[in-house]
Design a protein around this motif. Structure first.
Motif, PDB file in Angstrom:
ATOM      1  N   LEU A   1      46.080  36.671  32.088  1.00  0.00           N
ATOM      2  CA  LEU A   1      45.262  36.765  33.298  1.00  0.00           C
ATOM      3  C   LEU A   1      43.848  36.277  33.001  1.00  0.00           C
ATOM      4  O   LEU A   1      43.171  36.829  32.123  1.00  0.00           O
ATOM      5  CB  LEU A   1      45.195  38.234  33.764  1.00  0.00           C
ATOM      6  CG  LEU A   1      44.154  38.552  34.844  1.00  0.00           C
ATOM      7  CD1 LEU A   1      44.505  37.863  36.173  1.00  0.00           C
ATOM      8  CD2 LEU A   1      44.030  40.066  35.055  1.00  0.00           C
TER       9      LEU A   1
ATOM     10  N   ASP B   1      42.265  35.184  38.608  1.00  0.00           N
ATOM     11  CA  ASP B   1      41.636  36.060  39.600  1.00  0.00           C
ATOM     12  C   ASP B   1      40.878  35.241  40.637  1.00  0.00           C
ATOM     13  O   ASP B   1      40.169  34.288  40.289  1.00  0.00           O
ATOM     14  CB  ASP B   1      40.604  36.960  38.899  1.00  0.00           C
ATOM     15  CG  ASP B   1      41.022  38.409  38.849  1.00  0.00           C
ATOM     16  OD1 ASP B   1      41.816  38.838  39.715  1.00  0.00           O
ATOM     17  OD2 ASP B   1      40.554  39.113  37.939  1.00  0.00           O
TER      18      ASP B   1
ATOM     19  N   VAL C   1      48.869  44.887  40.279  1.00  0.00           N
ATOM     20  CA  VAL C   1      48.103  45.634  39.274  1.00  0.00           C
ATOM     21  C   VAL C   1      47.707  46.984  39.874  1.00  0.00           C
ATOM     22  O   VAL C   1      47.200  47.049  41.005  1.00  0.00           O
ATOM     23  CB  VAL C   1      46.842  44.849  38.829  1.00  0.00           C
ATOM     24  CG1 VAL C   1      45.900  45.734  38.018  1.00  0.00           C
ATOM     25  CG2 VAL C   1      47.246  43.625  38.012  1.00  0.00           C
TER      26      VAL C   1
ATOM     27  N   VAL D   1      48.563  45.764  31.405  1.00  0.00           N
ATOM     28  CA  VAL D   1      47.537  44.750  31.137  1.00  0.00           C
ATOM     29  C   VAL D   1      46.330  45.433  30.509  1.00  0.00           C
ATOM     30  O   VAL D   1      46.034  46.592  30.831  1.00  0.00           O
ATOM     31  CB  VAL D   1      47.127  43.988  32.426  1.00  0.00           C
ATOM     32  CG1 VAL D   1      46.552  44.895  33.497  1.00  0.00           C
ATOM     33  CG2 VAL D   1      46.131  42.854  32.107  1.00  0.00           C
TER      34      VAL D   1
ATOM     35  N   LYS E   1      45.397  36.256  41.758  1.00  0.00           N
ATOM     36  CA  LYS E   1      45.308  37.701  41.968  1.00  0.00           C
ATOM     37  C   LYS E   1      44.142  38.002  42.896  1.00  0.00           C
ATOM     38  O   LYS E   1      43.069  37.415  42.749  1.00  0.00           O
ATOM     39  CB  LYS E   1      45.127  38.446  40.635  1.00  0.00           C
ATOM     40  CG  LYS E   1      44.938  39.961  40.801  1.00  0.00           C
ATOM     41  CD  LYS E   1      45.115  40.726  39.499  1.00  0.00           C
ATOM     42  CE  LYS E   1      43.895  40.822  38.653  1.00  0.00           C
ATOM     43  NZ  LYS E   1      42.739  41.492  39.320  1.00  0.00           N
TER      44      LYS E   1
ATOM     45  N   VAL F   1      42.167  44.258  29.045  1.00  0.00           N
ATOM     46  CA  VAL F   1      41.157  43.232  28.774  1.00  0.00           C
ATOM     47  C   VAL F   1      41.206  42.971  27.266  1.00  0.00           C
ATOM     48  O   VAL F   1      41.163  43.911  26.469  1.00  0.00           O
ATOM     49  CB  VAL F   1      39.762  43.716  29.225  1.00  0.00           C
ATOM     50  CG1 VAL F   1      38.667  42.787  28.719  1.00  0.00           C
ATOM     51  CG2 VAL F   1      39.721  43.838  30.749  1.00  0.00           C
TER      52      VAL F   1
HETATM   53  O1  KIV Z   1      39.498  41.083  35.833  1.00  0.00           O
HETATM   54  C1  KIV Z   1      40.343  41.651  35.120  1.00  0.00           C
HETATM   55  O2  KIV Z   1      40.354  41.536  33.894  1.00  0.00           O
HETATM   56  C2  KIV Z   1      41.332  42.484  35.775  1.00  0.00           C
HETATM   57  C3  KIV Z   1      42.211  43.331  34.915  1.00  0.00           C
HETATM   58  C4  KIV Z   1      41.442  44.448  34.354  1.00  0.00           C
HETATM   59  C5  KIV Z   1      43.423  43.791  35.620  1.00  0.00           C
HETATM   60  O3  KIV Z   1      41.419  42.504  36.972  1.00  0.00           O
END
Ligand code: KIV
Length: 287
Positions: free
Chosen positions: A57, A103, A199, A233, A132, A235
């Motif tokens: 991600l 994202d 998520v 998930v 996402k 980071v």
């Molecule tokens: O931005 C991001 O890293 C996330 C994860 C924490 C799910 O949205």
């Protein structure tokens, strides 16, 4: 443990092909936990792919961990596209075929479906295979608009960091009955709208497990939501013990570099721990 057969998963099974939507659905159905980490650059993406991660991600968390911001607000579309393209280049010679999700940053989809499509298309053109977006209630319409136009979607409920000001900080969500009922409704609506992944961030593990068991075609990916979700998930900086402020890590984070000889071994340890449901431990990492 879930209605999707987690009891029968054999961790020695390894993936034979690149990840795609069908495989994600099959993993959910057979109860094989889906592994995901954030990635922001080519080298970390290649390492994570070699370690066997199912999904990467490009999170807007890059605003905090890469750019040093206090929140994810302020991350631009251009930045998301640039990092998505870097991660996609890192996966260009991928052996394992990790699935690439990007994202949609704050302000890139809140105006409505057309704006969301224009910006989601930019992320797909940069190499993403799925986008996402955060939130319930007002988002299913946008999700179905994107899915109908060929853009796979991962939704995001619970603690939605782009709404941190409205939520009053980074705290556990949906503890109260009414909020839990709303979250369950949102999850169903997002599934009906065509979201493939969802998520669930920082919610009680019992609620996350209940949502996971209630959904049929949308696999939940937990972060700070216990071990009853369809996947996990983290980071990547968090799971490697890197911390910008030097402060305490959230309770749900585990440092996978401990006892390992490098980043790839730490990522492999994470994959193994998620696949066998050793992580997260509800007694240590959940509420
Ligand atoms: O931005 C991001 O890293 C996330 C994860 C924490 C799910 O949205």
């Amino acid at each position: 443990m879930s209605s999707h057969g987690a009891d029968t998963f054999n961790p020695s099974q390894t993936r034979q092909s690149a990840v795609n939507l069908k495989l994600l659905q099959q993993m959910f159905e057979r109860g094989e936990p889906i592994t995901m980490l954030t990635a922001y650059d080519a080298t970390f993406a290649a390492e994570a792919d070699r370690a066997g991660l199912d999904c990467l991600l490009v999170g807007d968390s890059l605003g905090m961990v890469c750019e040093g911001r206090a929140s994810t607000l302020g991350v631009s579309m251009q930045t998301m596209c640039d990092h998505t393209a870097s991660v996609a280049r890192g996966l260009a010679n991928s052996k394992n075929g990790a699935w690439l999700i990007a994202d949609m940053p704050f302000g890139s989809y809140q105006e409505g479906s057309e704006q969301a499509f224009r910006n989601a298309a930019l992320l797909m053109e940069s190499g993403a295979q799925m986008v996402k977006l955060e939130g319930g209630q007002w988002t299913p319409k946008t999700v179905s608009f994107l899915v109908e136009r060929g853009i796979p979607v991962c939704a995001h409920l619970g603690l939605t960091p782009q709404s941190v000001s409205a939520l009053g900080g980074y705290k556990v969500q949906a503890r109260e009955d009414a909020a839990a009922v709303q979250l369950m409704q949102d999850a169903h609506d997002l599934q009906d709208a065509g979201a493939t992944l969802l998520v669930l961030e920082l919610i009680p593990h019992a609620l996350a497990t209940k949502v996971t068991q209630a959904l049929k075609t949308c696999a939940t990916i937990g972060i700070g939501a216990g071990n009853g979700t369809a996947g996990q998930v983290l980071v990547v900086h968090d799971m490697l013990g890197l911390n910008l402020t030097g402060g305490k890590s959230p309770k749900f984070v585990k440092n996978f570099l401990h006892g390992q000889d490098g980043i790839q071994s730490a990522m492999k340890a994470y994959v193994q721990a998620v696949k066998t449901r050793a992580y997260p431990d509800n007694a240590l990492h959940a509420w």
